[in-house]
Design a protein around this motif. Structure first.
Motif, short mmCIF file in Angstrom:
data_model
loop_
_atom_site.label_atom_id
_atom_site.label_comp_id
_atom_site.label_asym_id
_atom_site.label_seq_id
_atom_site.Cartn_x
_atom_site.Cartn_y
_atom_site.Cartn_z
N HIS A 272 0.84 -1.21 0.00
CA HIS A 272 0.00 0.00 0.00
C HIS A 272 0.87 1.26 0.00
O HIS A 272 0.57 2.24 -0.70
CB HIS A 272 -0.92 0.00 1.22
CG HIS A 272 -2.06 -0.95 1.11
ND1 HIS A 272 -3.26 -0.64 0.51
CD2 HIS A 272 -2.19 -2.25 1.53
CE1 HIS A 272 -4.07 -1.67 0.56
NE2 HIS A 272 -3.45 -2.67 1.17
N PHE A 273 1.95 1.23 0.77
CA PHE A 273 2.84 2.38 0.84
C PHE A 273 3.46 2.66 -0.53
O PHE A 273 3.50 3.82 -1.00
CB PHE A 273 3.93 2.12 1.88
CG PHE A 273 4.95 3.23 1.98
CD1 PHE A 273 4.71 4.35 2.75
CD2 PHE A 273 6.15 3.15 1.27
CE1 PHE A 273 5.66 5.36 2.83
CE2 PHE A 273 7.09 4.15 1.35
CZ PHE A 273 6.84 5.27 2.14
N CYS A 274 3.96 1.62 -1.19
CA CYS A 274 4.60 1.79 -2.50
C CYS A 274 3.59 2.31 -3.53
O CYS A 274 3.93 3.16 -4.36
CB CYS A 274 5.19 0.47 -2.97
SG CYS A 274 6.64 -0.06 -2.05
N GLN A 275 2.37 1.82 -3.48
CA GLN A 275 1.36 2.25 -4.43
C GLN A 275 1.04 3.74 -4.25
O GLN A 275 0.91 4.48 -5.22
CB GLN A 275 0.10 1.40 -4.27
CG GLN A 275 -0.92 1.55 -5.39
CD GLN A 275 -1.91 2.68 -5.12
OE1 GLN A 275 -2.14 3.05 -3.97
NE2 GLN A 275 -2.48 3.23 -6.18
N ARG A 276 0.95 4.18 -2.99
CA ARG A 276 0.62 5.59 -2.73
C ARG A 276 1.75 6.52 -3.13
O ARG A 276 1.51 7.64 -3.59
CB ARG A 276 0.28 5.79 -1.25
CG ARG A 276 -1.03 5.15 -0.82
CD ARG A 276 -1.48 5.70 0.53
NE ARG A 276 -0.45 5.61 1.53
CZ ARG A 276 -0.19 4.54 2.26
NH1 ARG A 276 -0.89 3.43 2.04
NH2 ARG A 276 0.75 4.55 3.19
N HIS A 277 3.00 6.06 -2.92
CA HIS A 277 4.15 6.93 -3.17
C HIS A 277 4.86 6.62 -4.49
O HIS A 277 5.93 7.17 -4.75
CB HIS A 277 5.13 6.81 -2.01
CG HIS A 277 4.56 7.27 -0.70
ND1 HIS A 277 4.43 8.59 -0.34
CD2 HIS A 277 4.03 6.56 0.34
CE1 HIS A 277 3.89 8.68 0.86
NE2 HIS A 277 3.63 7.46 1.31
N GLU A 278 4.27 5.72 -5.29
CA GLU A 278 4.81 5.37 -6.61
C GLU A 278 6.24 4.83 -6.51
O GLU A 278 7.12 5.18 -7.30
CB GLU A 278 4.74 6.57 -7.57
CG GLU A 278 3.31 7.02 -7.84
CD GLU A 278 3.25 8.15 -8.86
OE1 GLU A 278 4.33 8.68 -9.22
OE2 GLU A 278 2.14 8.51 -9.28
N HIS A 279 6.49 4.01 -5.51
CA HIS A 279 7.77 3.32 -5.36
C HIS A 279 7.63 1.89 -5.88
O HIS A 279 6.53 1.41 -6.15
CB HIS A 279 8.20 3.29 -3.90
CG HIS A 279 8.54 4.65 -3.34
ND1 HIS A 279 8.98 5.70 -4.11
CD2 HIS A 279 8.50 5.12 -2.06
CE1 HIS A 279 9.20 6.75 -3.36
NE2 HIS A 279 8.90 6.42 -2.10
N ILE A 280 8.78 1.22 -6.00
CA ILE A 280 8.75 -0.18 -6.40
C ILE A 280 8.99 -1.05 -5.15
O ILE A 280 9.58 -0.59 -4.17
CB ILE A 280 9.80 -0.50 -7.49
CG1 ILE A 280 11.21 -0.21 -6.98
CG2 ILE A 280 9.48 0.25 -8.76
CD1 ILE A 280 12.29 -0.60 -7.96
N LEU A 281 8.53 -2.29 -5.23
CA LEU A 281 8.67 -3.21 -4.11
C LEU A 281 9.44 -4.44 -4.56
O LEU A 281 9.15 -5.01 -5.61
CB LEU A 281 7.29 -3.63 -3.58
CG LEU A 281 7.29 -4.59 -2.39
CD1 LEU A 281 7.81 -3.87 -1.14
CD2 LEU A 281 5.90 -5.15 -2.14
N ALA A 282 10.43 -4.82 -3.74
CA ALA A 282 11.19 -6.04 -4.00
C ALA A 282 10.85 -7.06 -2.92
O ALA A 282 11.00 -6.78 -1.73
CB ALA A 282 12.69 -5.75 -3.99
N VAL A 283 10.36 -8.22 -3.33
CA VAL A 283 10.03 -9.30 -2.41
C VAL A 283 10.95 -10.48 -2.72
O VAL A 283 10.99 -10.94 -3.87
CB VAL A 283 8.55 -9.72 -2.54
CG1 VAL A 283 8.26 -10.90 -1.60
CG2 VAL A 283 7.63 -8.56 -2.21
#
Length: 462
Positions: free
Chosen positions: A318-329
């Motif tokens: 949710h944080f990445c979506q709001r701030h337009e960041h990418i997520l690495a899992v």
């Protein structure tokens, strides 16, 4: 922030003994005083600008259950509620002990986007109990009688509102029969009038009193009671009731010297019982807190478990979506771990897992998510702004693990290698965490098939 700076009380917040947090209407934090940082276990940098969805928040309710984000005080106020005296627990991996806070929250400048939400926190950890005092009193061997504090004069007062099981057993009266009656119905012609007057005068003055008194059961059987009566106060300091704690001393009534000594012993015993109850209370609370920690942390490696990781990673999405960041899992697996167990035994295998857990705890930031996923597999999730920095981070992680040396009590020293698979995506809240994990698992399989001890990325980010 201009509206906040105009609040008359803002200057007082810095030295206040209560925690104060101020949110804008989108739940972003624009102010937190020093006490709030201490109570919430966060630094100024970790809290300012963050909102209720950010990963470092971790509240539980007074039943030790994870608190839903929509039930956070700020979100309840935004939804139109006013929060009063709500008890919350703060838990994280930095401390074993749970902090219990009483929260109050309200809107300032109206229920609209130009307003603020002010949340205050008070530390109530020492007074928070995990058991019922009523249950203790109900099953105590001593007799307990509670009366109202008004209308003390005969023949009607004071009225009984509560008796425990020990009272019913001794007197023969049931709760239903005795409620609304006065303790005077237990007295008879041989009851000491001087002792009765001493008790009445103490009640009129709202003071504690101790006496030995002759009473009679429902069937007329006499018995002697060692009675200790204390006033009970409400939150405003007003006496509303009296509590009588009574012990049957009939058997030794006629041995006055021995009884005097017994009274002294009883006082010491009551002090010992009080200390014992306090000790058992602490043990029970610590046990409840350890159970709560076990629900979120792996007992072997002392790092978050899968349940905690899923919760934290969902927040990061949710944080990445709001701030337009990418997520690495990412998923990492210890190479040839079965050979370690077969050659050196499971005890050394457990030491390897614990050492890897400690390495991950040192490597990742507090805002990152990581856990023991299961067996010899570990998982992590990090926020980034570009693919290149994510790749560098994962390679540094691989190097940090390769540099580890595990030493056993038997003198064995060994190092380990791991294979890592990483899914790098533009975050989408509608895409469940499972889909990220499946992609990472496929990349991990690729690392294994290419010779192990490497990182493989699966990315849709350019």
């Amino acid at each position: 922030m201009q509206k906040i700076s105009n609040l008359n009380t803002l200057k007082l917040f810095e030295s206040a003994h209560i925690g104060v947090v101020i949110h804008t209407w989108d739940t972003s934090i624009v102010y937190a005083n020093p006490q709030a940082l201490n109570l919430l276990r966060l630094s100024y940098e970790q809290i300012i600008g963050k909102d209720s969805y950010d990963s470092q928040w971790h509240f539980i309710d007074d039943q030790y259950q994870r608190l839903n984000i929509k039930d956070y005080p700020v979100n309840r106020v935004v939804a139109g509620d006013r929060i009063q005296n709500k008890v919350l627990g703060v838990i994280d991996g930095s401390k074993e002990r749970i902090s219990w806070l009483m929260a109050n929250a309200y809107a300032e400048h109206g229920l609209n986007e130009s307003g603020f939400v002010i949340v205050t926190f008070i530390d109530v950890t020492d007074s928070h109990q995990g058991f019922s005092f009523e249950q203790i009193v109900e099953n105590a061997q001593d007799i307990v009688v509670v009366t109202k504090s008004d209308k003390l004069k005969a023949p009607l007062g004071p009225k009984i509102v509560y008796v425990n099981k020990a009272f019913e057993k001794l007197t023969g009266y049931s709760k239903e029969e005795i409620k609304g009656e006065t303790p005077r119905i237990l007295q008879g012609s041989l009851t000491d009038k001087v002792a009765c007057k001493k008790i009445h005068d103490a009640l009129e003055e709202q003071k504690p009193v101790t006496e030995i008194l002759l009473n009679y059961s429902k069937t007329g059987q006499p018995y002697w009671l060692d009675i200790n009566i204390i006033p009970l106060f409400d939150r405003n300091g007003e006496v509303t009731h009296f509590a009588a704690i009574e012990r049957d001393v009939t058997e030794n009534r006629f041995h006055l010297e021995q009884l005097t000594k017994r009274n002294e012993d009883l006082k010491l015993l009551k002090d010992e019982l009080k200390n014992l109850v306090a000790e058992r209370t602490r043990e029970l609370q610590q046990a409840n807190e350890k159970l709560a920690l076990l629900a979120y942390f792996d007992p072997l490696t002392q790092i978050p478990n899968r349940r905690y990781f899923v919760d934290q990673s969902t927040r990061l999405i949710h944080f990445c979506q709001r701030h337009e960041h990418i997520l690495a899992v990412g998923l990492l697996d210890i190479d040839d771990f079965k050979l370690v167990n077969d050659k050196y035994g499971h005890d050394l295998g457990d030491e390897v897992l614990s050492a890897l857990g400690a390495c991950l705890k040192d490597f990742f930031r507090q805002d990152d998510a990581y856990c023991r996923w299961g067996g010899e597999e570990f998982a992590f999730a990090v926020v980034s702004t570009e693919l290149q920095s994510t790749e560098k981070l994962c390679l540094r992680l691989l190097s940090a693990i390769n540099a580890m040396t595990i030493s056993s009590d038997t003198g064995v020293k060994l190092s380990i290698n791991v294979s890592i698979g990483v899914c790098v995506r533009q975050a989408n809240p509608n895409e469940p965490l499972d889909s990220y994990m499946k992609i990472a698992d496929g990349a991990l399989y690729s690392s294994k098939s290419k010779g192990k001890n490497r990182v493989t990325f699966a990315s849709d980010v350019k």
